[in-house]
Scaffold this motif. Structure first.
Motif, PDB file in Angstrom:
ATOM      1  N   LEU A  64      -1.626  -3.226  11.610  1.00  0.00           N
ATOM      2  CA  LEU A  64      -1.434  -2.399  10.428  1.00  0.00           C
ATOM      3  C   LEU A  64      -0.730  -3.230   9.370  1.00  0.00           C
ATOM      4  O   LEU A  64       0.281  -3.875   9.646  1.00  0.00           O
ATOM      5  CB  LEU A  64      -0.596  -1.163  10.759  1.00  0.00           C
ATOM      6  CG  LEU A  64      -1.161  -0.210  11.803  1.00  0.00           C
ATOM      7  CD1 LEU A  64      -0.158   0.910  12.088  1.00  0.00           C
ATOM      8  CD2 LEU A  64      -2.479   0.380  11.344  1.00  0.00           C
ATOM      9  N   MET A  65      -1.252  -3.195   8.142  1.00  0.00           N
ATOM     10  CA  MET A  65      -0.698  -4.009   7.064  1.00  0.00           C
ATOM     11  C   MET A  65      -0.421  -3.105   5.858  1.00  0.00           C
ATOM     12  O   MET A  65      -1.335  -2.761   5.106  1.00  0.00           O
ATOM     13  CB  MET A  65      -1.679  -5.125   6.693  1.00  0.00           C
ATOM     14  CG  MET A  65      -1.996  -6.053   7.857  1.00  0.00           C
ATOM     15  SD  MET A  65      -3.243  -7.318   7.454  1.00  0.00           S
ATOM     16  CE  MET A  65      -2.401  -8.274   6.190  1.00  0.00           C
ATOM     17  N   PRO A  66       0.847  -2.699   5.653  1.00  0.00           N
ATOM     18  CA  PRO A  66       1.171  -1.800   4.548  1.00  0.00           C
ATOM     19  C   PRO A  66       1.773  -2.522   3.336  1.00  0.00           C
ATOM     20  O   PRO A  66       2.440  -3.536   3.462  1.00  0.00           O
ATOM     21  CB  PRO A  66       2.217  -0.885   5.180  1.00  0.00           C
ATOM     22  CG  PRO A  66       2.942  -1.793   6.145  1.00  0.00           C
ATOM     23  CD  PRO A  66       1.942  -2.832   6.621  1.00  0.00           C
ATOM     24  N   HIS A  67       1.514  -1.960   2.174  1.00  0.00           N
ATOM     25  CA  HIS A  67       2.134  -2.440   0.943  1.00  0.00           C
ATOM     26  C   HIS A  67       2.457  -1.241   0.060  1.00  0.00           C
ATOM     27  O   HIS A  67       1.643  -0.329  -0.089  1.00  0.00           O
ATOM     28  CB  HIS A  67       1.209  -3.387   0.179  1.00  0.00           C
ATOM     29  CG  HIS A  67       1.708  -3.706  -1.194  1.00  0.00           C
ATOM     30  ND1 HIS A  67       2.711  -4.617  -1.414  1.00  0.00           N
ATOM     31  CD2 HIS A  67       1.378  -3.209  -2.414  1.00  0.00           C
ATOM     32  CE1 HIS A  67       2.963  -4.683  -2.707  1.00  0.00           C
ATOM     33  NE2 HIS A  67       2.178  -3.833  -3.342  1.00  0.00           N
ATOM     34  N   ARG A  68       3.639  -1.254  -0.555  1.00  0.00           N
ATOM     35  CA  ARG A  68       4.069  -0.144  -1.404  1.00  0.00           C
ATOM     36  C   ARG A  68       4.318  -0.601  -2.823  1.00  0.00           C
ATOM     37  O   ARG A  68       5.013  -1.596  -3.051  1.00  0.00           O
ATOM     38  CB  ARG A  68       5.349   0.475  -0.847  1.00  0.00           C
ATOM     39  CG  ARG A  68       5.893   1.619  -1.700  1.00  0.00           C
ATOM     40  CD  ARG A  68       7.245   2.082  -1.201  1.00  0.00           C
ATOM     41  NE  ARG A  68       7.773   3.171  -2.018  1.00  0.00           N
ATOM     42  CZ  ARG A  68       9.057   3.303  -2.369  1.00  0.00           C
ATOM     43  NH1 ARG A  68       9.940   2.397  -1.967  1.00  0.00           N
ATOM     44  NH2 ARG A  68       9.439   4.306  -3.109  1.00  0.00           N
ATOM     45  N   GLU A  69       3.738   0.110  -3.763  1.00  0.00           N
ATOM     46  CA  GLU A  69       4.065  -0.020  -5.169  1.00  0.00           C
ATOM     47  C   GLU A  69       4.936   1.182  -5.511  1.00  0.00           C
ATOM     48  O   GLU A  69       4.431   2.310  -5.632  1.00  0.00           O
ATOM     49  CB  GLU A  69       2.798  -0.021  -6.028  1.00  0.00           C
ATOM     50  CG  GLU A  69       1.934  -1.255  -5.863  1.00  0.00           C
ATOM     51  CD  GLU A  69       2.513  -2.472  -6.552  1.00  0.00           C
ATOM     52  OE1 GLU A  69       3.106  -2.327  -7.633  1.00  0.00           O
ATOM     53  OE2 GLU A  69       2.373  -3.581  -5.987  1.00  0.00           O
TER      54      GLU A  69
END
Length: 350
Positions: A64-69
């Protein structure tokens, strides 16, 4: 509210209408610009990926690869690395999907294929790094590994350098022999060679292999041009490495995501003080990168979710431009938010 779906037919239409070159150029330009903003202190949260390692008859990983703006959205890629897929199941080694989630509500905004997206953004990242660190007059590309990722590596680099030839090596003779046909659209001269020759005669080398954990490196240290730049993209597990540590220690090493690279990239072989800046930092300060072009440089590319976030933006923008995708109500949004059973269908049946 509906979710915007981009599937296989939509991606095929994108490639047909705007073409591979335009898609890749847009990805390189957008990724370079966004990485520069990140390097200047832009707000972003990209934790290291996590997941599960799979053993047995079908080894690999699911991650799982998450990114948050912050204040906008969260992008999450679910990706699997299964080196036996092509031969055993007729599937790509890397398979996945990517989703965009509205941060304020948590609703699913978009869902797209992650196979083409990952291949294109990985090639684009190498192009961004090479444009900063490789000799501008580079004409010969070397590839260690002739699988699917090698195609987009060659394609991306052909967009930023005047390449004329490719040396390619692979432990599978059939993969190496068939590579010329797969990149025929680039018009480059392709020659199969041993890894030592690839290292010795190339201006830029990309390593993109499925080497098992603990069995690397895939190329021995040896003679090479003084200005050699290497993009290592295949180290995506703890204990999996492609480059010899002696070469790494002579090089200026740039990483995409420091936390990931120290754990599962080439840089896991190095001490923290032997690792150089991030690609984002160099994009924001290109003069610092230019000082290293005459020497040996390495981009330790583990692939991180910020790149996937940017890549999804590119694909969604193209899809909107071409009127592609399907809007579908995937999530259940009851008529009464406090009653999960309140649906029009149930009321009609009653």
């Amino acid at each position: 509210m509906e979710t915007w779906l981009l599937g296989q037919d939509d991606l095929g239409r994108i490639l047909q209408v705007i073409g591979r070159d335009e898609l890749m150029r847009r990805m390189i330009d957008r990724l370079g610009a966004e990485l520069a903003e990140l390097g200047r202190g832009g707000r972003a949260e990209t934790p290291a990926r996590s997941g599960f390692t799979r053993a047995g008859d079908a080894p690999g990983v699911i991650e799982l690869m998450p990114h948050r703006e912050a204040g906008s959205s969260v992008t999450v890629k679910t990706i699997s690395y299964s080196p036996r897929n092509p031969r055993s199941f007729g599937l790509p080694t890397i398979v996945g999907t990517i989703s965009r989630i509205d941060e304020a509500t948590g609703r699913l905004v978009a869902l797209a294929d992650g196979v083409l997206l990952t291949a294109v953004r990985t090639g684009a990242a190498s192009a961004v790094a090479s444009r900063l660190l490789a000799a501008p007059e580079s004409t010969r590309l070397g590839l260690i590994g002739a699988g699917a990722q090698a195609v987009t590596q060659a394609h991306a680099l052909s967009q930023v350098f005047a390449l004329d030839s490719v040396l390619v090596a692979d432990v599978d003779p059939a993969a190496a022999a068939g590579f010329a046909e797969r990149i025929d659209f680039l018009g480059l001269r392709v020659e199969v060679a041993q890894p030592r020759r690839v290292l010795a005669e190339s201006d830029i080398v990309c390593t993109a292999t499925s080497v098992p954990v603990g069995t690397g490196p895939v190329v021995e240290d040896g003679p090479h041009p003084g200005h050699l730049h290497v993009n290592s993209i295949g180290s995506d597990e703890v204990g999996k490495t492609e480059l010899p540590v002696t070469l790494l220690r002579r090089a200026f090493v740039c990483v995409d995501h420091r936390g990931q690279a120290e754990r599962e990239g080439e840089s896991q072989q190095l001490s923290p003080d032997e690792i150089g800046p991030t690609l984002g930092h160099l994009c924001a300060h290109p003069a610092e990168a230019a000082r290293h072009r005459s020497g040996l440089t390495v981009f330790d590319s583990t692939g991180f979710a910020f790149e996937d976030h940017v890549a999804l933006d590119v694909f969604l923008a193209v899809a909107e431009e071409l009127g592609l995708g399907t809007k579908l109500a995937i999530e259940h949004h009851p008529e009464n938010a406090l009653d999960p059973y309140s649906t029009r269908l149930l009321r009609t049946r009653s």
